[in-house]
Structures are given as structure tokens and as C-alpha cells.
Enzyme design. Structure first.
Site, PDB file in Angstrom:
ATOM      1  N   ASP A  98      36.885 -17.654  -8.941  1.00  0.00           N
ATOM      2  CA  ASP A  98      38.221 -17.055  -8.903  1.00  0.00           C
ATOM      3  C   ASP A  98      38.224 -15.744  -8.116  1.00  0.00           C
ATOM      4  O   ASP A  98      37.193 -15.071  -8.002  1.00  0.00           O
ATOM      5  CB  ASP A  98      38.749 -16.822 -10.331  1.00  0.00           C
ATOM      6  N   GLU A 163      36.573 -15.282 -14.141  1.00  0.00           N
ATOM      7  CA  GLU A 163      35.812 -14.038 -14.330  1.00  0.00           C
ATOM      8  C   GLU A 163      36.717 -12.812 -14.306  1.00  0.00           C
ATOM      9  O   GLU A 163      36.500 -11.867 -15.037  1.00  0.00           O
ATOM     10  CB  GLU A 163      34.718 -13.920 -13.263  1.00  0.00           C
TER      11      GLU A 163
HETATM   12 ZN    ZN Z   1      33.486 -10.428  -9.136  1.00  0.00          ZN
END
Ligand code: ZN
Length: 409
Positions: A98, A163
Site C-alpha cells: 500500500d 501498513e
Molecule cells: Zn512504508
């Protein structure tokens, strides 16, 4: 240096252009969280599966986490294994798919999702954070595969979702599957410095707080008939800022920066017109608290100040914890992954290595919490989340060599 290692290094060098192409291919596919209006990582994961297939890993596993907010209803997590001579001791390299949104596009000199190579750098959103490490870990394995070198220990590349928004659908989901053991070597290449001389083994507690101030909306010409939530919200934010900086000022030189940070950050849009006194005000704060402080105690201090303000102003102030990661025990300086990585860096580029802590928020904190020693390391100019983010091609290649060294040495 063992012959296998130097062969692997030449192969990594030979693959340089292919690495740059792969990075650009991945940057072209945005993988933005639903919280930021995106569709998640599914499209990028599909592309990645093709790349993994072409390299020829021994096994590829998927651990999707269900998420009704994205079109595919799932957040993909992928693990690709290259078996080693020792299958019990595994080297995990964990990167995230991401990316954060581009932000204000007018300050970008190139298009965020149309990567461009300039002076040995590839510009694009996510180029550094964290596509660089996806690519350097992929090509460390590719180099070994091309040379038919069996690594000494099994190499497991882990590509995770979510994340940037707290990892609930990413590494936390994987840790729940019981995949990781305390004897594993875990490296999270999602932080570092410009010459790769810093290994991160500790993080601060991360607290994200949403503060909602409720007053009473009214016409701007008649303030006495309402209660201006914007004013109370601003006064509260400044008082909180001052109180936390004065109350929690301890220094710990192991960390960079060596003190706790308390920042008012996001502010939600309020009224549409200039002549309306807002009845609601929403502010967010990002706190990174040194582990020597009890993070829960910091939160109660904030709550006490909110109660004081309620009494003083008549407004209602509610607090919500958007993210709360209490600093886990640091990875020990003599943990095998720290010692091995130090040696790999020294042997491949001859720099002196420093071990220490940062503000935090990476996947490594969740590993440490689960009792698995983990380090954060990579070679980056720290352009993550900025406009005109870039990855240096030289860094992709050189980090790939360090990963190859860790696999075979
Ligand atoms: Zn990162």
C-alpha cells in the site's frame, strides 16, 4: 567473500535495468487504503503474483484479510518462499504494497503514478515507500534462482497490505496465523538512512487521537446565541500541546529524535460559509512517546485536560484513539538478525553501523510484540509521504545485494 556471494552480486548488478522497470511497473498501480478513498492492494497484488511466477519461487501463499470497504472485499497478503538448505531457520523480508495518497498534486513535478527516471532516481508515489524494498528483495531471490544457488536458509518474502493505516489487514493478520517463530530472522526494509548505516531495533509508542469538540452552531454576527467549537478546539489543541511538551520532556539518546513528539496534525473540514460559527470541531494528534513513559498515562492526562475544558467552556469534548501501539520490548542488540545484518552491511559496503530507535509505526513493532526479534533497515533518502518521492536505482541494487548476502552467508 565466498564465491557464491560475489557471483550473486554480479548477477544483481546485471539485473539493474530490470529492477528499475519492475519498480515502475508496480508504482503505476496505486494501492491506496479505503480510509483515503482508495481500492486497496488487489490490483497491485495481481501484478506481483505474475512477477513471482516468472521468478519461480518454491511456494507462494496468500492470506487475504476480509474488508468490505474495498471493491474486491479483501486485502491481499502474499508470501513467497525460496527453500534453503536449512528450512527451520527462515529469513523473512517484509515489505508493504500500500501507498499513501499523492497529496497536493500541483507540487509534484511529475505525475505521481506515472514514474519517471531522472538522474538515477525513479520518481513516483510509493517509489521509496515501499516499492524499492519489494523490488530489492524480489531481485535478491531472482539473482539466486538465475544462478541456481540454494540459499543457506529459507528466504520468505512477505508482501503485506494496510501498513499505512495500522496493519490490521496486513502484518497483524499474518501474525495471527502463527507463521512466525522467535528463531526466525525478520527484516522490515521500511526505514533507514542515506547510506544504510542505521539499523532500527526499537520504536516509540504511537498514539493517534481524534478530538471532537461540540459547541452550538449559530450566525457569526450573533456569537452569544451559540458556542464556537472552532475557538474551543483551537484553545484545547494549544493547551494540550503545551502541557504534553512540558510534562513529558525526557530524553533518550538511543532514539532519533531523542525525545517524545506531540503534534497536532489533521483537521476536519467544518462549516461551508464564513458567516457560520461552527458547532463542531475535529482535530487529530500524532504522538510518538518514548518507551520510558506509560502511554496509557499520557492518554489519561489528555482526558483530564478535556474534562477541565468542558467545565470551563461548556463545550463537550470527546476523545477517540485512532491508533494505539504501545512500544514493545526493543530487539536486543545481540539478536541474530542484528548481528547478521551488521556483518552483511559491513562486508558489502564497508560502512560503520549504528543501532538505535525511531519514532515508529512500522511492521517491526508487531513482530516485537509477538516475541519475534525484528529490525528495520534500508538505504533511502527519506522522501516517503512527500511530493516528488523517489527511489535511487543504486539503492535498490545495493540493498538487493545485502539481502542476497543474508540469504547465502
Ligand atoms: Zn512504508
Amino acid at each position: 567473500m565466498p564465491i557464491q556471494t560475489s557471483k550473486a552480486f554480479s548477477e544483481v548488478d546485471r539485473l539493474k535495468d530490470e529492477m528499475a522497470q519492475t519498480l515502475m511497473e508496480l508504482v503505476r498501480i496505486p494501492a491506496i487504503a479505503p480510509e483515503n478513498g482508495g481500492e486497496g492492494e488487489t490490483k497491485k497484488a495481481e501484478r506481483l503474483l505474475h512477477i513471482l511466477k516468472a521468478i519461480g519461487f518454491d511456494k507462494v501463499e496468500r492470506f487475504d484479510a476480509e474488508d468490505q470497504r474495498v471493491p474486491s472485499k479483501k486485502r491481499p497478503n502474499i508470501i513467497a518462499y525460496l527453500n534453503g538448505e536449512a528450512v527451520t531457520e527462515r529469513l523473512w523480508i517484509v515489505s508493504h504494497m500500500d501507498v499513501v495518497p499523492p497529496g497536493e498534486e500541483s507540487v509534484w513535478t511529475t505525475k505521481p503514478f506515472e514514474p519517471v527516471i531522472k538522474n538515477g532516481r525513479i520518481y513516483g508515489r510509493g517509489a521509496e515507500d515501499n516499492t524499492q524494498s519489494m523490488v530489492s528483495s524480489l531481485f535478491a531471490v531472482k539473482a539466486l534462482k538465475n544462478l541456481k544457488i540454494k540459499p543457506r536458509r529459507t528466504v520468505a518474502l512477505c508482501f503485506v497490505a494496510d501498513e499505512e493505516q495500522g496493519s490490521t489487514y496486513g502484518i497483524q493478520h499474518l501474525i495471527k496465523q502463527g507463521l512466525f517463530k522467535s528463531e526466525d530472522l525478520v527484516i522490515v526494509p521500511d526505514g533507514g538512512n542515506e547510506n544504510g548505516s542505521f539499523i532500527e531495533t526499537a520504536e516509540k509508542s504511537v498514539l493517534w487521537i481524534k478530538v471532537r469538540t461540540i459547541g452550538k452552531q449559530t450566525h457569526a454576527s450573533r456569537p452569544e446565541t451559540g458556542l464556537n467549537a472552532n475557538r474551543v478546539g483551537m484553545e484545547f489543541a494549544l493547551a494540550l500541546d503545551k502541557m504534553l511538551h512540558e510534562g513529558y520532556h525526557a530524553k533518550d539518546e538511543y532514539f532519533d529524535p531523542p525525545y517524545s513528539t506531540f503534534e497536532p496534525t489533521k483537521k476536519e473540514k467544518n462549516v461551508d460559509a464564513v458567516n457560520i460559527i461552527p458547532g463542531e470541531d475535529i482535530n487529530y494528534f500524532d504522538f510518538r512517546v518514548l518507551p520510558s513513559y506509560d502511554a496509557e498515562e499520557v492518554l489519561s492526562t489528555v482526558a483530564r485536560l478535556a474534562t477541565d475544558f468542558e467545565k470551563k467552556t461548556g463545550a463537550k469534548i470527546t476523545m477517540e484513539s485512532v491508533q494505539k501501539t504501545i512500544a514493545p520490548e526493543p530487539t536486543k542488540a545481540d539478536a541474530k538478525i542484528v548481528v547478521s545484518l551488521k556483518e552483511a552491511i559491513r562486508k558489502t559496503r564497508g560502512v560503520d553501523v549504528k543501532v538505535g530507535g525511531i519514532g515508529g509505526g512500522t511492521c517491526a513493532a508487531y513482530f516485537r510484540k509477538a516475541g519475534v526479534p525484528a529490525v528495520v533497515w534500508s538505504t533511502i533518502d527519506e522522501t516517503a509521504h512527500e511530493p516528488n518521492e523517489y527511489a535511487k536505482i543504486e539503492n535498490i541494487v545495493n540493498d538487493s545485494k545485502v539481502f542476497a548476502y543474508l540469504a547465502v552467508a
